[in-house]
Structure formats: C-alpha cells, structure tokens
Design an enzyme around this catalytic site. Structure first.
Site, short mmCIF file in Angstrom:
data_model
loop_
_atom_site.label_atom_id
_atom_site.label_comp_id
_atom_site.label_asym_id
_atom_site.label_seq_id
_atom_site.Cartn_x
_atom_site.Cartn_y
_atom_site.Cartn_z
N ASP A 53 0.77 -1.29 0.08
CA ASP A 53 -0.02 0.13 0.12
C ASP A 53 0.98 1.21 -0.06
O ASP A 53 0.42 2.23 0.45
CB ASP A 53 -1.17 0.15 1.28
CG ASP A 53 -2.07 -1.02 1.23
OD1 ASP A 53 -2.30 -1.42 -0.20
OD2 ASP A 53 -2.84 -1.16 2.01
N LYS A 163 -5.05 -5.94 -4.40
CA LYS A 163 -5.96 -6.59 -3.30
C LYS A 163 -7.11 -5.80 -3.02
O LYS A 163 -7.21 -4.67 -3.36
CB LYS A 163 -4.77 -6.59 -2.05
CG LYS A 163 -4.62 -5.31 -1.25
CD LYS A 163 -3.80 -5.91 0.02
CE LYS A 163 -3.55 -4.12 0.59
NZ LYS A 163 -4.48 -3.44 1.46
N CYS A 196 -3.07 -3.17 7.14
CA CYS A 196 -3.03 -4.27 5.98
C CYS A 196 -1.71 -5.10 6.08
O CYS A 196 -1.54 -6.18 5.59
CB CYS A 196 -3.04 -3.55 4.62
SG CYS A 196 -4.67 -2.84 4.45
#
Length: 250
Positions: A53, A163, A196
C-alpha cells in the site's frame, strides 16, 4: 531443450520429448541479521519483499487520506528506507512484489463491511468515489489514486498484485505468485503496519511462509501504540522484526 515456466520455477523439455522436473538450484545469497526475538539467517534468493500500500491515496499529499484530514507524514516515512533497500534486494536476487488496493470500478466483489470502513457515514464517499485535489477515484484499479508513489516506481521485473481486503491473500493471486517464485521467506514493508501489513503478514505465517518485518520500512497513521502493538505481536506470535539498515549493511 525448451524451458516451461518461470526461471525460478520451470521444467525443461528435451529434444526427445522427455521432461526434466528438476528446478535449477540458485546460488544461495546468505545474510545473518540481528532481529527480534532472535538473530536470523536468510537466503535472499529464497526471499521476496512484499511492499504493502505505498500508493498515492495513502502516501501522497493529493491522495484520499490527506483529503480527509489525516496526517500522512508517517505513511511517507518508509519511502526513503525503501529507496535504499529495494534496489539492494533486487540486486541480491530477491523478487519485489508491490501489493496495493486496486478495486474494481463496479466494486462488485466488495461486501458492505469493506465499503463501510472507507465511508462510515454512508455518504457515497470512500472506495471508487472521486477524492482529493485531483478528483481521481479512491483506491480504484488503474487510477492515479491506486498507483505506487513516484519515489518508489517499480522496475520492469517487479510484480504488482491488486488486493481488495486488509489481507492481500484474500481473493487475490498473491499466494500463487509467491509459490511460483519458489520463495519461503517474506520480507514485509509498507503501510499501515497495524492494518494491511499485519493482516497480510499474519495470513502469510498461517500459510507456512517465514515472515520478517522491516521495521523502518513500515509505518502507520494510527496512534503510535498501534504500531508498537503490531511490532510486539509480529515478534511474539508470527515471525521476526528487523531493520533494513541491518539487512543491507548501511
């Protein structure tokens, strides 16, 4: 001789039609690094770096997170350590996997619980909605919002995986990709360390991968105690915590 598959996980078919199922062994690249709770020795050719991310919506001043008033300075902190560590790991033969939110434009695979996280008041904001000065759709596949920040532009040989949950293993090809790379140890980096990153790392450990967090390459915009709790639980329950400077020797 014809090779079938990737260089890291392929067969050879001979002129006589016979198939050689042996994988060519890679020359080990061994490093020993101080870590918590114990020192670890790694073969970098059997590792992959998973960067989670580090994308515009979380790490750029024009992104979604900044547009809702979140201080993104912590999310940008891993950029410089990664700028040093990623080229070093590539040169050592370690694959680099960029794992980012990249949702379908129609959001058809996202349940209400996921959508609610990004639009808690139900105002039609969050995933897929235009946000920030650029007005690009939040965390949408192929958009500027979902792209990796410019400072960490992927190399052609890197692998990008979209994702759709906190964990990068759910409803994605991540596990298949990693197994086809013939890796056993995953080095983790990115944001958010307590969300995450931790979710993906814990799933990786449950799937049988060895997991190592590069602490200086991971951060969170959550309160500091969330980051500390993530570090504690990773070292206590799932794997190991070290620093990229200890790994690359600088």
């Amino acid at each position: 001789m014809v090779n079938i598959g990737s260089p890291r996980n392929g067969w050879t078919v001979g002129a006589d039609g016979g198939v050689d199922l042996r994988r060519a062994p890679a020359e080990p690249r061994v490093v020993t690094v101080a870590a918590r709770p114990q020192t670890v020795t790694l073969d970098l050719t059997r590792c992959a770096l998973v960067v989670v991310d580090m994308q515009n919506d979380f790490c750029h001043p024009d992104g979604w997170l900044a547009s809702i008033g979140v201080d993104i300075a912590p999310a940008r902190a891993p950029i410089e350590p990664l700028r040093r560590a990623v080229p070093w790991l590539r040169a050592a033969g370690t694959p680099v996997v960029w794992l980012n939110w990249g949702n379908r434009p129609d959001r058809a695979n996202l349940p209400p619980g996921v959508l609610h996280v990004y639009d808690p008041q139900g105002r039609g904001a969050g995933i897929g909605a235009p946000a920030g000065p650029r007005g690009t759709p939040t965390l949408q596949q192929g958009s500027w919002s979902a792209a990796i920040v410019d400072e960490l532009a992927p190399a052609p040989e890197d692998i990008l995986v979209d994702k759709y949950r906190m964990s990068g293993f759910f409803d994605t090809p991540l596990d298949s990709v990693l197994r086809n790379l013939a890796v056993t140890t995953l080095l983790f980096a990115g944001v958010n360390s307590d969300q995450c990153v931790l979710s993906t790392l814990s799933d990786a450990a449950c799937l049988g991968y060895d997991v190592v967090l590069l602490e200086d390459c991971a951060a969170t915009t959550s309160p500091a105690y969330c980051h500390e709790a993530a570090l504690y639980n990773i070292a206590q329950c799932f794997g190991f915590v070290t620093d990229s400077k200890l790994l690359i020797g600088g």
